[in-house]
Enzyme design. Structure first.
Site, short mmCIF file in Angstrom:
data_model
loop_
_atom_site.label_atom_id
_atom_site.label_comp_id
_atom_site.label_asym_id
_atom_site.label_seq_id
_atom_site.Cartn_x
_atom_site.Cartn_y
_atom_site.Cartn_z
CE LYS A 39 -1.10 0.86 4.88
NZ LYS A 39 -2.20 1.12 5.81
CB SER A 58 -5.41 4.20 -15.64
OG SER A 58 -4.95 5.42 -16.19
CB THR A 98 -8.67 2.47 -11.53
OG1 THR A 98 -8.44 2.69 -12.91
CG2 THR A 98 -7.59 3.10 -10.70
CE1 TYR A 99 -4.94 1.11 -17.12
CE2 TYR A 99 -7.29 0.93 -16.71
CZ TYR A 99 -6.23 1.39 -17.48
OH TYR A 99 -6.47 2.13 -18.60
N GLY A 146 -10.27 9.40 -16.03
CA GLY A 146 -11.58 8.85 -16.38
C GLY A 146 -12.54 8.92 -15.21
CB ALA A 147 -15.15 6.56 -14.06
CB ALA A 148 -10.57 7.01 -11.04
#
Length: 123
Positions: A9, A25, A57-58, A73-75
């Site tokens: 983390k 991403s 996400t990635y 994007g959506a993140a």
């Protein structure tokens, strides 16, 4: 039996960019990827300390030394520039692997530079 455990983390990194029009991403400074053992295109879970949002996400690589944590994007709807995130990756381990298992925890300074790489997840 396989157990899903925390692999690594990035603790309390600060969002530096949010780009809704990008395809998706999370861009992460390559220095942080190296410190944590995370890899480009790896699935990650993100936890927003400021608003409680949890999303996934990635990873894509951001330039080394940039301190970038870029939500795309959506993140980009889940956090604002300046928000603190905890970024986690999980992996599956056998019981034998768990005998030597220790997750990697990377703490950062206020510029998202690694300041402590801990092998204990007690943070």
């Amino acid at each position: 039996m396989l157990r899903t455990m925390l692999q690594a983390k990035l603790h309390r990194v600060r969002v530096t960019q949010a780009d809704l029009d990008y395809e998706g991403s999370c861009g992460i400074d390559e220095t942080l990827l190296e410190a944590s053992g995370l890899r480009e295109n790896q699935y990650i879970e993100l936890y927003n300390v400021n608003n409680g949002e949890r999303f996934s996400t990635y990873i894509i690589k951001a330039p080394r030394g940039s301190g970038a944590i870029a939500l795309n994007g959506a993140a980009a709807r889940k956090a604002m520039v300046g928000d603190l995130l905890i970024i986690c990756a999980y992996s599956q381990y056998t019981e034998a692997e768990l005998e030597k298992y220790e997750p990697v925890v990377v703490l950062v300074d206020d510029q998202n530079r690694p300041r402590i790489k801990s092998l204990r997840a007690a943070v």
